[in-house]
Design an enzyme around this catalytic site. Structure first.
Site, mmCIF file in Angstrom:
data_model
loop_
_atom_site.group_PDB
_atom_site.id
_atom_site.type_symbol
_atom_site.label_atom_id
_atom_site.label_comp_id
_atom_site.label_asym_id
_atom_site.label_seq_id
_atom_site.Cartn_x
_atom_site.Cartn_y
_atom_site.Cartn_z
ATOM 1 N N ASP A 90 -53.599 52.174 31.352
ATOM 2 C CA ASP A 90 -52.976 53.265 30.599
ATOM 3 C C ASP A 90 -52.082 54.092 31.524
ATOM 4 O O ASP A 90 -52.259 54.089 32.748
ATOM 5 C CB ASP A 90 -54.045 54.185 30.007
ATOM 6 C CG ASP A 90 -54.922 53.454 29.000
ATOM 7 O OD1 ASP A 90 -54.466 52.448 28.436
ATOM 8 O OD2 ASP A 90 -56.071 53.900 28.798
ATOM 9 N N LYS A 91 -51.190 54.847 30.918
ATOM 10 C CA LYS A 91 -50.263 55.666 31.709
ATOM 11 C C LYS A 91 -51.019 56.608 32.655
ATOM 12 O O LYS A 91 -50.618 56.841 33.788
ATOM 13 C CB LYS A 91 -49.374 56.462 30.740
ATOM 14 C CG LYS A 91 -48.267 57.216 31.419
ATOM 15 C CD LYS A 91 -47.397 57.917 30.405
ATOM 16 C CE LYS A 91 -46.450 58.886 31.076
ATOM 17 N NZ LYS A 91 -45.761 59.747 30.118
#
Ligand code: URA
Length: 252
Positions: free
Chosen positions: A102-103
């Site tokens: 994920d970011k």
């Protein structure tokens, strides 16, 4: 393969630079100087030397990236910075990240152009162990650990596969664990913690199969994998040696 393309692929320079090198007589094939950039060579067998140094053709590249928060795991994105922008000088065509963080997740990300290895690492049938360091809010009870370790309902058709929990620290309303999972479902760790009533506030991947994040590698940096790391990864994915959950997380 053309000689000038071979030299470009070896990162010796741009197409026009390597042509100059060839014309200057700096390049030999099987101990004979070749001055024609379009000379056809057998890259698997011919011995190419540049200023006396033999060049071994490498088509497959493997890098360990210490992903920082704030970049997306994609080769391109119109709005966000991508992990690939952190490897501007990495050699190798067609590089891509293996799997997805994920970011806001940090940690180990393998970048390669070896599609076969990536396919094996991501194959649900291979059950490659991935260990995450997770700081969470909520209460962690023995029952909840047992739930994570036996399989938890995260809203998919199947429960998650048994995972392994290593408790690092705990207070009344927060805890830090290392969680080893054998799958790679979307937002899996965050959803598993949510399913036991908690929230992940910080997530970092520590390992994937036999590959472990190099603690000397600063956040946002990358390095090529060592030959040993590539060998171990490939070896562990061969049909005969499945990476068992009991092995996972050992020594972390
Ligand atoms: N699980 C998550 O929830 N996020 C990640 O980035 C990786 C695993």
């Amino acid at each position: 393969m053309r000689l000038d393309k071979f030299l470009c692929d070896m990162q010796l320079g741009t197409r026009s630079q390597v042509r100059e090198m060839i014309k200057k007589g700096l390049v030999s094939v099987n101990e004979t100087i070749v001055r024609h950039p379009d000379f056809k060579l057998d890259e698997g067998n011919d011995i190419v030397t540049y200023m006396g140094n033999a060049l071994t053709y490498q088509m497959l590249y493997y890098y360990m990236l210490h992903k920082p928060s704030g970049v997306v795991t994609a080769t391109r994105d119109n709005h966000e910075p991508t992990v690939m922008e952190l490897l501007p000088d990495a050699g190798g065509k067609g590089l891509f990240p293996v799997g997805r963080l994920d970011k806001d997740t940090e940690g180990l990300l393998l970048i390669t152009n070896d599609g076969e290895l990536a396919h094996k690492l991501l194959s649900p049938r291979k059950h490659v162990a991935k260990t995450y360091y997770a700081e969470c809010t909520g209460e962690l009870t023995k029952d909840r650990i047992a739930l994570l370790e036996s399989g938890v309902d995260i809203g998919d058709s199947d429960l998650t596969l048994p995972a392994k929990v290593k408790l690092i620290s705990q207070s009344e309303s927060s805890y830090t664990i290392e969680l080893t999972i054998m799958e790679g479902r979307f937002h899996q760790v965050k959803r598993m913690i949510q399913a036991i009533g908690g929230t992940v506030s910080y997530l970092k991947r520590l390992s994937m199969g036999t590959l472990t994040l190099d603690y000397g590698l600063p956040k946002g940096s990358y390095r090529p994998l060592t030959e040993q790391e590539v060998f171990d990864l490939k070896q562990s994915l061969s049909a005969a040696s499945a990476h068992r959950i009991s092995d996972a997380g050992a020594g972390i």
